[in-house]
Design an enzyme around this catalytic site. Structure first.
Site, PDB file in Angstrom:
ATOM      1  CB  SER A  43      -0.917   5.750  12.105  1.00 54.24           C
ATOM      2  OG  SER A  43      -1.790   5.426  11.036  1.00 54.24           O
ATOM      3  CG  ASP A  81       0.438  -1.202   9.605  1.00 56.97           C
ATOM      4  OD1 ASP A  81       1.333  -1.839   9.028  1.00 56.97           O
ATOM      5  OD2 ASP A  81       0.557  -0.014   9.971  1.00 56.97           O
ATOM      6  CE  LYS A 110       2.264  -0.059   6.540  1.00 58.65           C
ATOM      7  NZ  LYS A 110       3.160   0.019   7.713  1.00 58.65           N
ATOM      8  CD  GLU A 112       6.394  -0.189  11.421  1.00 62.47           C
ATOM      9  OE1 GLU A 112       7.332  -0.072  12.248  1.00 62.47           O
ATOM     10  OE2 GLU A 112       5.358   0.498  11.458  1.00 62.47           O
ATOM     11  CD  GLU A 179       6.506   6.666   8.418  1.00 63.38           C
ATOM     12  OE1 GLU A 179       6.083   5.496   8.344  1.00 63.38           O
ATOM     13  OE2 GLU A 179       6.125   7.495   9.263  1.00 63.38           O
TER      14      GLU A 179
HETATM   15  O1  KIV Z   1       0.422   3.150  10.242  1.00 60.45           O
HETATM   16  C1  KIV Z   1       0.490   3.909   9.269  1.00 60.45           C
HETATM   17  O2  KIV Z   1      -0.366   4.784   9.060  1.00 60.45           O
HETATM   18  C2  KIV Z   1       1.585   3.739   8.351  1.00 60.45           C
HETATM   19  C3  KIV Z   1       1.741   4.760   7.272  1.00 60.45           C
HETATM   20  C4  KIV Z   1       2.206   6.028   7.846  1.00 60.45           C
HETATM   21  C5  KIV Z   1       2.605   4.291   6.169  1.00 60.45           C
HETATM   22  O3  KIV Z   1       2.328   2.815   8.463  1.00 60.45           O
END
Ligand code: KIV
Length: 262
Positions: A43, A81, A110, A112, A179
C-alpha cells in the site's frame, strides 16, 4: 513478538495489533508503543508514492522500505509484502523476491491469494521463511475484481474463501489477513483455523486487526473506507503546525536568540 507468538495469542484469545509502516521514523514511534507487529505493505505505492493502486510497487522498493523500517525498529516483528507478480514468475523468482525482503530485515513475508501459491508457501516455509496469507479483497487483483470491493458475499464466494483459507493454513501460513469481507464470514474462518486471522474491514470476531498507519492517524483524508477509525486528527494537527511555522518564519518570530548560534 516472534512467529510462534501469533498462534499462542490466538490460543490465549489476546488480539494481535498490527499497523502498516513504511519508514524509519514511524517505525521508531511504533516501537515505543505496545503494538505487536508491523507490515511494510505494498500500500506504500498509494500512501507514499501517490499511485492509484498497489501495482507499481516492486521488490527493490519494498526491500528499501523494509530496511528503513528495520533500522528504525530493530526489535519489532516486521512482515514484508511481496509485491505484484513478484511471486508469480516461478518458484526461483519468488524465492529471490522473498529473500530480498528477508535480507532487508523482514521476519516474514506476505502474499495475496491461494490459487497457484500453495506450493510456494510450502517451499518458503520449508526454506525458513514464515508466510502470512491474505484473502478477501486482494488489492493486487484490483483489475480482476473490478475495483476495491467487499469480497466473499453470497454462499458460493464465502465457501470459496473458507476453502482457500484452509488451503493456506494447511500449506503452512502462520497467519492470515482477511480484507474487506463480511464480519460473519471472517468469524467463520477465524473459528475454523488454528492460525490467527488479522482483519482489515473484517469485523470484530477475528484474532487481530491491521490498519494503514496514515489512516488511523487521520493523515490520509482523500478516501476513508467504512472500516477505518481515526485516533488522531493528524492532517489537521500537521496543517496547523506547518501554518504556525510559516507564520513564525514570515513574521521573523523564528528563529529567536535561543535558537541561534553565538
Ligand atoms: O499493503 C497493505 O497495506 C496491506 C494491508 C492493507 C493488509 O496489505
Amino acid at each position: 513478538m516472534i512467529v510462534q507468538d501469533f498462534a499462542r495469542r490466538k490460543r490465549e484469545g489476546v488480539p494481535i495489533s498490527m499497523v502498516t509502516c513504511y519508514d524509519s521514523w514511524s517505525a521508531a514511534l511504533i516501537a515505543a508503543t505496545d503494538i505487536d507487529c508491523v507490515l511494510v505493505g505494498d500500500s506504500l505505492a498509494m500512501v507514499v508514492y501517490g499511485h492509484p493502486n498497489t501495482l507499481p510497487a516492486d521488490v527493490a522498493t519494498m526491500a528499501a522500505h523494509t530496511a528503513a523500517v528495520r533500522r528504525g525498529a530493530p526489535q519489532l516483528f516486521v512482515v514484508g509484502d511481496l509485491p505484484f507478480l513478484s511471486y508469480r514468475k516461478g518458484l526461483e523468482a519468488a524465492v529471490e523476491a522473498a529473500g530480498a525482503l528477508m535480507r532487508a530485515g523482514a521476519n516474514a513475508v506476505k502474499l495475496e491469494g491461494a490459487a497457484g501459491n500453495l506450493e510456494l508457501v510450502r517451499h518458503l516455509v520449508e526454506s525458513g521463511v514464515p508466510v502470512m496469507g491474505h484473502l478477501g479483497l486482494t488489492p493486487q487483483s484490483v483489475n480482476l475484481l473490478g475495483g476495491f470491493k467487499v469480497q466473499g458475499r453470497g454462499e458460493a464466494a464465502a465457501a470459496a474463501l473458507l476453502s482457500q483459507a484452509r488451503e493456506l493454513a494447511a500449506a503452512g501460513c502462520f497467519a492470515l489477513v482477511l480484507e474487506a469481507v463480511p464480519a460473519e464470514l471472517a468469524a467463520a474462518v477465524t473459528a475454523e483455523l488454528a492460525i490467527p486471522t488479522i482483519g482489515i474491514g473484517a469485523g470484530a470476531r477475528v484474532d487481530g486487526q491491521v490498519l494503514v498507519l496514515q489512516d488511523l492517524l487521520g493523515i490520509t483524508t482523500a478516501f476513508r473506507p467504512k472500516f477505518v477509525r481515526t485516533w488522531l486528527d493528524g492532517s489537521g494537527l500537521i496543517r496547523d503546525a506547518l501554518q504556525a511555522y510559516h507564520r513564525d518564519v514570515t513574521s521573523r518570530a523564528f528563529p529567536n536568540g535561543e535558537e541561534s548560534y553565538r
